[in-house]
Design a protein around this motif. Structure first.
Motif, PDB file in Angstrom:
ATOM      1  N   GLY A 155       0.798  -1.219   0.000  1.00 24.38           N
ATOM      2  CA  GLY A 155       0.000   0.000   0.000  1.00 24.38           C
ATOM      3  C   GLY A 155       0.831   1.270   0.000  1.00 24.38           C
ATOM      4  N   TYR A 156       2.144   1.133  -0.126  1.00 24.96           N
ATOM      5  CA  TYR A 156       3.027   2.294  -0.175  1.00 24.96           C
ATOM      6  C   TYR A 156       3.867   2.228  -1.452  1.00 24.96           C
ATOM      7  CZ  TYR A 156       1.747   3.397   4.613  1.00 24.96           C
ATOM      8  OH  TYR A 156       1.043   3.725   5.743  1.00 24.96           O
ATOM      9  N   TYR A 157       4.451   3.352  -1.797  1.00 26.41           N
ATOM     10  CA  TYR A 157       5.181   3.456  -3.057  1.00 26.41           C
ATOM     11  C   TYR A 157       6.463   4.250  -2.815  1.00 26.41           C
ATOM     12  CZ  TYR A 157       6.259   5.238  -7.771  1.00 26.41           C
ATOM     13  OH  TYR A 157       6.877   5.583  -8.940  1.00 26.41           O
TER      14      TYR A 157
ATOM     15  N   LEU B  91      10.240   1.520   5.704  1.00 20.64           N
ATOM     16  CA  LEU B  91       9.864   2.933   5.640  1.00 20.64           C
ATOM     17  C   LEU B  91       8.373   3.076   5.355  1.00 20.64           C
ATOM     18  CD1 LEU B  91      12.736   4.648   3.579  1.00 20.64           C
ATOM     19  CD2 LEU B  91      12.339   4.750   6.031  1.00 20.64           C
ATOM     20  N   GLU B  92       7.706   3.895   6.160  1.00 15.26           N
ATOM     21  CA  GLU B  92       6.286   4.190   5.938  1.00 15.26           C
ATOM     22  C   GLU B  92       6.055   5.680   5.731  1.00 15.26           C
ATOM     23  OE1 GLU B  92       3.969   2.559   9.069  1.00 15.26           O
ATOM     24  OE2 GLU B  92       4.348   0.481   8.500  1.00 15.26           O
ATOM     25  N   LYS B  93       7.128   6.448   5.670  1.00 18.15           N
ATOM     26  CA  LYS B  93       7.017   7.877   5.401  1.00 18.15           C
ATOM     27  C   LYS B  93       8.340   8.358   4.806  1.00 18.15           C
ATOM     28  CE  LYS B  93       8.497   9.298  10.034  1.00 18.15           C
ATOM     29  NZ  LYS B  93       8.175  10.108  11.227  1.00 18.15           N
ATOM     30  N   THR B  94       8.296   9.538   4.234  1.00 21.60           N
ATOM     31  CA  THR B  94       9.490  10.119   3.616  1.00 21.60           C
ATOM     32  C   THR B  94      10.561  10.373   4.672  1.00 21.60           C
ATOM     33  OG1 THR B  94       8.195  11.142   1.863  1.00 21.60           O
ATOM     34  CG2 THR B  94      10.364  12.078   2.287  1.00 21.60           C
TER      35      THR B  94
ATOM     36  N   ASP C 285      22.877  14.730   1.475  1.00 26.97           N
ATOM     37  CA  ASP C 285      21.586  14.406   2.086  1.00 26.97           C
ATOM     38  C   ASP C 285      20.731  13.669   1.060  1.00 26.97           C
ATOM     39  OD1 ASP C 285      22.096  15.618   4.566  1.00 26.97           O
ATOM     40  OD2 ASP C 285      21.566  17.583   3.770  1.00 26.97           O
ATOM     41  N   VAL C 286      20.278  12.487   1.424  1.00 27.04           N
ATOM     42  CA  VAL C 286      19.476  11.662   0.535  1.00 27.04           C
ATOM     43  C   VAL C 286      18.039  11.643   1.062  1.00 27.04           C
ATOM     44  CG1 VAL C 286      19.151   9.391  -0.480  1.00 27.04           C
ATOM     45  CG2 VAL C 286      21.468  10.248  -0.056  1.00 27.04           C
ATOM     46  N   THR C 287      17.109  12.167   0.263  1.00 31.81           N
ATOM     47  CA  THR C 287      15.697  12.152   0.629  1.00 31.81           C
ATOM     48  C   THR C 287      15.011  10.997  -0.096  1.00 31.81           C
ATOM     49  OG1 THR C 287      15.663  14.542   0.983  1.00 31.81           O
ATOM     50  CG2 THR C 287      13.547  13.451   0.659  1.00 31.81           C
TER      51      THR C 287
ATOM     52  N   PRO D  22       1.432  12.029  -0.747  1.00 33.26           N
ATOM     53  CA  PRO D  22       1.921  12.196   0.623  1.00 33.26           C
ATOM     54  C   PRO D  22       1.028  11.482   1.632  1.00 33.26           C
ATOM     55  CG  PRO D  22       1.996  14.282  -0.554  1.00 33.26           C
ATOM     56  CD  PRO D  22       1.264  13.323  -1.439  1.00 33.26           C
ATOM     57  N   VAL D  23       1.664  10.822   2.582  1.00 35.23           N
ATOM     58  CA  VAL D  23       0.940  10.017   3.567  1.00 35.23           C
ATOM     59  C   VAL D  23      -0.093  10.851   4.325  1.00 35.23           C
ATOM     60  CG1 VAL D  23       1.211   8.617   5.647  1.00 35.23           C
ATOM     61  CG2 VAL D  23       2.885   8.434   3.802  1.00 35.23           C
TER      62      VAL D  23
END
Length: 417
Positions: A155-157, A193-196, A226-228, A269-270
Motif C-alpha cells: 500500500g506504499y510506493y 519505511l512508511e514515510k518520507t 543528504d538523501v531524501t 503524501p501520507v
C-alpha cells in the motif's frame, strides 16, 4: 719583647691569589659582554613553499602537500638576541628553482632571519624535504546513490530519491583525478519505511572498475550528501467528468456514458492522500454534445502525486442508443434578469435550424412550442442600442433533450422613461 701584629693584606701570597681571582672574573665578564658565538636550537619550525613566487605557477604546476613539514633549526647570535627569539622570526623555505615538470623532488631548505633580528641560521634538520609536483585539474561528477536494505510495506510506493548536492566538484593532481569515474553515496538502512525520510551519507569516489579511489590528494567541494527517500501512500481515486451549459431542470444523471478507467491508482503524501477524493478530467459542454460524441482527456494529478499505472488519458464514450436529432425553428424568447432602469426587447424574430438532440420518440412528438430561447442579460455590458446576446435553448418539460450549437439574437436596450 712584644711581637708586632701583621695584616692579612700584608701577605704577598694572599694578595697574589686575590688578584688572580679578580682577573679571572673580569675576563669572564668581558668575554660574556662581547661573545657572539652563542647558539640555540629551535624545534618545530614550519617549512614554507612559495609556489606563487616560483616558476611553478607559470608552468601550471602545484605542490601536492600530504602534510605540513616541520624542522629543527640551530641559530647563532648574541645572547640577548637569542633570549628574545621566537619561532616566527625564522623562515624556512624550500627551494623550487630546479623544478620544471611533474614529479617527486627532494628540495633543499634554506633559513633566513625574516624580521632582521641579527642572528644566523647555522643548520637545519632535516636539510631536505620530499614533495610531489603535478598539474591540478577539476572534474564535475553527478552524485549517484547506492541504496540497499529498504523495505516498503503493502500500500506504499517508493518514489525516486533526491540527492543534495546532486553534483560534486573534485580538484587534484591530473593523475589522481583521471582515475575517478563516479561519485557514489552508499546508504544501507535495513528497516521498513512508511514515510518520507532524509539520511546523510558519505560521498565516495570510485574508479571505472568500482574500486575506491584514494582522496588524500583530491579535494571535494562536498564530502557528504543528504538523501531524501520519498515514501508515498497509494490509493484508488475515482475519475469523473463535469458538464458545462447544463439547461434548467436537465436530468444530467440520466445521461449515460462510460469511462475507459473508472478509477486510477495514485500515490501521494501520507498525510494528505486521504483527502484526494476524485480526479476531475475536465468538462463536457452540453451545447457541443451530439450523437457521435467521444471525448478523450489527459489525466492531470495534483502536485506531489504520482500516476502509478501511468494512465495518460481517459476516454469518455456517451451511450446514444435510441438517440437522434431534429431541427426546429425557435421563436419563443424569454429575457432573464433584466435591469430595473432599462427596457430590453428581442429584435430577432426567430432562430432557424436549431438542432435538438435527444430520445428519438420524444423528438418525434416535439414542436417549436416546447422549446424556449432564454437570454440572460445579467452578464452583459449595457450599451443603449442594438447588440448581440447569447441564448440558451432548451425544452423544459421533455427530459433528456438539449440544443446543439451556440446561437445568438439581437436585442434592443433603451433607458426607461
Amino acid at each position: 719583647m712584644n711581637k708586632k701584629k701583621t695584616s692579612i693584606f700584608d701577605d704577598n701570597l694572599f694578595l697574589a691569589i686575590v688578584s688572580l681571582i679578580i682577573a679571572i672574573l673580569g675576563w669572564f665578564i668581558v668575554r660574556s659582554a662581547i661573545d657572539t658565538d652563542s647558539k640555540v636550537l629551535r624545534k618545530g619550525i614550519p617549512v614554507s613553499i612559495d609556489v606563487e613566487g616560483s616558476v611553478l605557477g607559470s608552468l601550471g604546476l602545484s605542490v601536492i602537500k600530504e602534510k605540513q613539514e616541520y624542522v629543527n633549526v640551530e641559530v647563532q647570535g648574541e645572547a640577548y638576541i637569542l633570549g628574545n627569539l621566537e619561532n616566527d622570526d625564522i623562515k624556512i623555505s624550500a627551494q623550487l628553482s630546479n623544478i620544471s615538470s611533474p614529479g617527486v623532488y627532494d628540495l633543499r631548505l634554506e633559513g633566513i632571519d625574516v624580521n632582521n633580528k641579527g642572528f644566523k641560521v647555522m643548520s637545519i634538520k632535516p636539510e631536505t624535504i620530499k614533495i610531489k609536483v603535478d598539474r591540478l585539474t577539476t572534474k564535475h561528477l553527478p552524485v549517484e546513490l547506492n541504496l540497499s536494505g529498504v523495505t516498503i510495506p503493502q500500500g506504499y510506493y517508493l518514489e525516486n530519491e533526491t540527492i543534495s548536492p546532486s553534483e560534486v566538484v573534485i580538484t587534484g593532481p591530473e593523475i589522481d583525478v583521471a582515475k575517478v569515474s563516479r561519485a557514489v553515496v552508499d546508504l544501507e538502512l535495513n528497516y521498513t519505511l512508511e514515510k518520507t525520510e532524509t539520511s546523510k551519507g558519505k560521498i565516495v569516489l570510485l574508479d571505472k572498475e568500482g574500486n575506491i579511489v584514494d582522496t588524500s590528494h583530491i579535494n571535494l567541494d562536498a564530502t557528504s550528501a543528504d538523501v531524501t527517500i520519498p515514501v508515498l501512500k497509494t490509493k484508488e481515486v475515482p475519475v469523473k467528468v463535469s458538464f458545462l451549459n447544463v439547461p434548467k431542470n436537465f436530468p444530467i444523471d440520466k445521461l449515460q456514458y462510460t469511462l475507459s478507467n473508472e478509477t486510477i491508482t495514485v500515490a501521494g503524501p501520507v498525510d494528505s492522500i486521504d483527502n484526494y477524493t476524485e480526479i476531475n478530467l475536465g468538462y463536457v459542454d452540453i451545447k457541443e454534445l451530439n450523437t457521435q460524441s467521444i471525448y478523450s482527456y489527459n489525466v492531470s494529478l495534483m502536485p506531489g502525486y504520482v500516476n502509478i499505472e501511468n494512465i495518460e488519458n481517459v476516454v469518455v464514450d456517451f451511450d446514444m442508443t435510441n438517440m437522434g436529432t431534429k431541427k426546429f425553428t425557435v421563436d419563443n424568447f424569454k429575457i432573464v434578469n433584466p435591469p430595473a432602469k432599462y427596457d430590453i426587447s428581442v429584435v430577432t424574430s426567430k432562430i432557424n435550424n436549431v438542432t435538438m438532440v435527444g430520445n428519438e420518440d420524444v423528438l418525434e412528438m416535439m414542436t417549436s412550442d416546447d422549446i424556449v430561447a432564454e437570454i440572460d442579460v445579467s452578464d452583459l455590458d449595457f450599451v443603449v442600442g442594438k447588440i448581440k446576446a447569447p441564448v440558451t435553448i432548451y425544452a423544459p418539460s421533455k427530459g433528456l433533450v438539449w440544443a446543439n450549437g451556440n446561437q445568438q439574437v439581437i436585442i434592443n436596450i433603451k433607458e426607461k422613461e
